[in-house]
Design an enzyme around this catalytic site. Structure first.
Site, PDB file in Angstrom:
ATOM      1  N   LYS A  56       0.830  -1.211   0.000  1.00  0.00           N
ATOM      2  CA  LYS A  56       0.000   0.000   0.000  1.00  0.00           C
ATOM      3  C   LYS A  56       0.864   1.260   0.000  1.00  0.00           C
ATOM      4  O   LYS A  56       0.475   2.287  -0.566  1.00  0.00           O
ATOM      5  CB  LYS A  56      -0.943   0.020   1.207  1.00  0.00           C
ATOM      6  CG  LYS A  56      -2.293  -0.569   0.885  1.00  0.00           C
ATOM      7  CD  LYS A  56      -2.302  -2.074   0.881  1.00  0.00           C
ATOM      8  CE  LYS A  56      -2.689  -2.795  -0.335  1.00  0.00           C
ATOM      9  NZ  LYS A  56      -2.552  -4.240  -0.280  1.00  0.00           N
ATOM     10  N   GLY A 188      -4.766 -11.990  -9.984  1.00  0.00           N
ATOM     11  CA  GLY A 188      -5.467 -11.966  -8.698  1.00  0.00           C
ATOM     12  C   GLY A 188      -5.213 -10.623  -8.024  1.00  0.00           C
ATOM     13  O   GLY A 188      -4.660  -9.696  -8.635  1.00  0.00           O
ATOM     14  N   ASP A 317      -3.908 -17.433   7.881  1.00  0.00           N
ATOM     15  CA  ASP A 317      -3.616 -18.063   6.589  1.00  0.00           C
ATOM     16  C   ASP A 317      -3.336 -19.560   6.716  1.00  0.00           C
ATOM     17  O   ASP A 317      -3.343 -20.282   5.720  1.00  0.00           O
ATOM     18  CB  ASP A 317      -2.391 -17.393   5.936  1.00  0.00           C
ATOM     19  CG  ASP A 317      -2.717 -16.018   5.357  1.00  0.00           C
ATOM     20  OD1 ASP A 317      -3.856 -15.543   5.542  1.00  0.00           O
ATOM     21  OD2 ASP A 317      -1.825 -15.423   4.721  1.00  0.00           O
ATOM     22  N   HIS A 449     -24.396  15.349   1.906  1.00  0.00           N
ATOM     23  CA  HIS A 449     -24.139  15.828   0.547  1.00  0.00           C
ATOM     24  C   HIS A 449     -23.067  16.903   0.602  1.00  0.00           C
ATOM     25  O   HIS A 449     -23.142  17.780   1.465  1.00  0.00           O
ATOM     26  CB  HIS A 449     -25.429  16.404  -0.049  1.00  0.00           C
ATOM     27  CG  HIS A 449     -25.206  17.046  -1.379  1.00  0.00           C
ATOM     28  ND1 HIS A 449     -25.055  16.302  -2.536  1.00  0.00           N
ATOM     29  CD2 HIS A 449     -25.061  18.356  -1.750  1.00  0.00           C
ATOM     30  CE1 HIS A 449     -24.856  17.120  -3.552  1.00  0.00           C
ATOM     31  NE2 HIS A 449     -24.845  18.371  -3.104  1.00  0.00           N
TER      32      HIS A 449
END
Ligand SMILES: Cc1cc2nc3c(=O)[nH]c(=O)nc-3n(C[C@H](O)[C@H](O)[C@H](O)COP(=O)(O)OP(=O)(O)OC[C@H]3O[C@@H](n4cnc5c(N)ncnc54)[C@H](O)[C@@H]3O)c2cc1C
Length: 476
Positions: A56, A188, A317, A449
């Site tokens: 990231k 993927g 995992d 909004h």
């Protein structure tokens, strides 16, 4: 060595969160972690060291660069020549990783958890053998054990990883220069994210996907739009392209593949192999540990992550389910709560999937097809960011929000988002699904909004043909 109530083997997101929760509940806890990252012992597992966080960091840096080059001018902002310094970008990524892994070490210390640096192995009778980096092997006899040793990338014989020309996801986070031509095996989540990083920085990227469908696990409408967007960005995605071999010549790697019955080749400077991950239990279990494995080599657990040995749990995992950090974390906490006698559980139906490209893609619950396959009479509503005021103001008009609901009961079944801040917006779907909301519940709420989230409201209204900023043919 002092005795422990609970020993956690593996200090990734699953393991360290379990350790912290157990310490909060008053248990004396040790966490064994064997990872050495860039020469130093490190907590945080795959996620913090070579997974979620460094990827990231690079996605963010490369997005800022591309956005500056391509879109600053749209806002009337003129810059000089825009350049990037890859080594500085990499150092920033490493600094973020260090900050977070250091933070986990502080958290363990602050909670009185002992970080045992070295390797753990489960012996018979729930004992744990600890082999430190330095010093003598010790045998611990805790009341409880949590196995949290995670996963590693899958290797394929047709593209053996040398971490030089052919790399796995870890190697792809460490390139010293931007490749001119980059091949990615596997469309993927990880392949698309890493491919995006290097494409934004200038690489010509070709992605080979063996399956005949792009993102088969996603809703079809989302997958179709997503493939269109990524292709428009310049990513060359080849569906049904099966890689059969690779050949290295000097500083180049040639990929042999077949597509639509034709044998083809393509040459690259670097090749990333991203074909999935496998549970990692090497050296973890003594032959007589009593732990049952599944056919796929996962530790076999029940819904509460209890293994075949009483008092031993396995999470993340290493066990069934999606390989995601947030799933590992929740399982770690659940296992500890169960040990403590609390009736905790993980709702596996509301685990969010995210792909952090730009725009992001995220989904939760059932796709339209899955809902039909489960026998629901399905109704759907979809609304695009293209007419959302906030999205247009931000130059983020691509994508949509789609809801899948049961036509008879009005119950929400799934939410699918491609667009700005999808990774955050999707949590509105998570809360709605957790609270068993109807579509009407969302329709009756007032959304601020101008926000991206107004698209969520409009998509809910669109389920019944009531979206305001669209000409809807079906009305209710
Ligand atoms: C490039 C990439 C990007 C990703 N991005 C995301 C994302 O955006 N979001 C997301 O949710 N997931 C993401 N993931 C997946 C995520 O990293 C994993 O699902 C998560 O780290 C699993 O956590 P875990 O605790 O089960 O195992 P791990 O994080 O793998 O940690 C297990 C730890 O156990 C240690 N260990 C293993 N064996 C032993 C032993 N015998 N003794 C002591 N220690 C041992 C290992 O050294 C390791 O540090 C990404 C993965 C990759 C590779």
């Amino acid at each position: 060595m002092s005795q422990f109530d609970l020993v956690v083997i593996g200090g990734g997101p699953g393991g360290y969160e379990a350790a912290i929760r157990a310490a909060q509940l008053g248990y004396k806890v040790a966490c064994i972690e064997k990872r050495i990252h860039k020469g130093k012992p490190a907590l945080g597992g795959t996620c913090l060291n070579v997974g979620c966080i460094p990827s990231k960091a690079l996605l963010d840096s490369s997005h800022r660069y591309e956005d500056t080059v391509q879109h600053l001018d749209d806002h009337g902002i003129t810059t000089g020549e825009v350049k990037f310094d890859l080594s500085k970008m990499m150092s920033r990524k490493d600094k973020v990783v260090d900050q977070l892994t250091g933070g986990v070490a502080q958290l363990l210390k602050g909670n009185g958890i002992e970080w045992l640096q070295g390797t753990g192995k489960l012996l018979a009778g729930k004992k744990v053998e600890f082999t430190p980096f330095e010093g003598e092997v010790q045998v611990l006899e805790p009341k409880y054990v949590i196995l949290a040793t995670g996963s590693v990338p899958i290797n394929i014989p047709s593209a053996p990883v040398d971490q030089d020309l052919i790399v796995d996801s870890t190697g792809a986070l460490e390139f010293q220069e931007v490749p001119n031509r980059l091949g990615v095996i596997g469309a993927g989540v990880i392949g698309l994210e890493l491919g995006s990083v290097w494409r934004r920085l200038g690489a010509e990227v070709v992605v080979f996907e063996a399956m005949d469908e792009f993102l088969p696990m996603a809703d079809k409408a989302l997958a179709k739009e997503y493939q269109k967007i990524l292709t428009k960005q310049g990513m060359d995605i080849r569906i049904g392209a099966k890689v059969s071999g690779t050949e290295i010549n000097g500083r180049e790697v040639t990929v042999k593949y077949s597509q639509a019955g034709e044998e083809k080749t393509e040459t690259f400077d670097k090749l990333i192999v991203c074909v999935g991950r496998r549970a990692y239990a090497e050296g973890l279990l003594a032959d007589d540990s009593g732990i049952k494995l599944t056919e796929r080599g996962l530790v076999d657990v029940n819904d509460w992550c209890a293994t075949s040995v009483e008092g031993v749990y396995a999470i993340g995992d290493l066990v069934r389910g999606p390989m995601l950090a947030h799933k590992a974390m929740e399982e770690g906490v659940m296992a500890v709560e169960r040990i403590h006698g609390h009736a905790a559980q993980v709702n596996y139906d509301t685990i969010i999937s995210v792909i952090y490209t730009h725009p992001e893609a995220a989904w939760i619950g059932l796709t339209e097809q899955q809902a039909k396959d489960k026998g629901h009479e399905v109704k759907t509503g979809q609304f695009g960011f293209a007419v959302n005021g906030r999205a247009l103001a931000a130059g983020e008009g691509a994508g949509f929000v789609k809801f899948v609901a049961d036509a008879k009961t009005d119950r929400l079944l799934g939410m699918h988002v491609i667009g700005p801040a999808a990774s955050d917006i999707i949590h509105q779907g998570m809360i709605a699904l957790e609270f068993v909301s109807s579509v009407e519940d969302l329709q009756l709420m007032t959304f601020a909004h101008p926000t991206f989230s107004e698209v969520v409201h409009e998509a809910a209204l669109a389920v019944d043909g009531r979206a305001i900023h669209a000409i809807q043919r079906k009305r209710k």
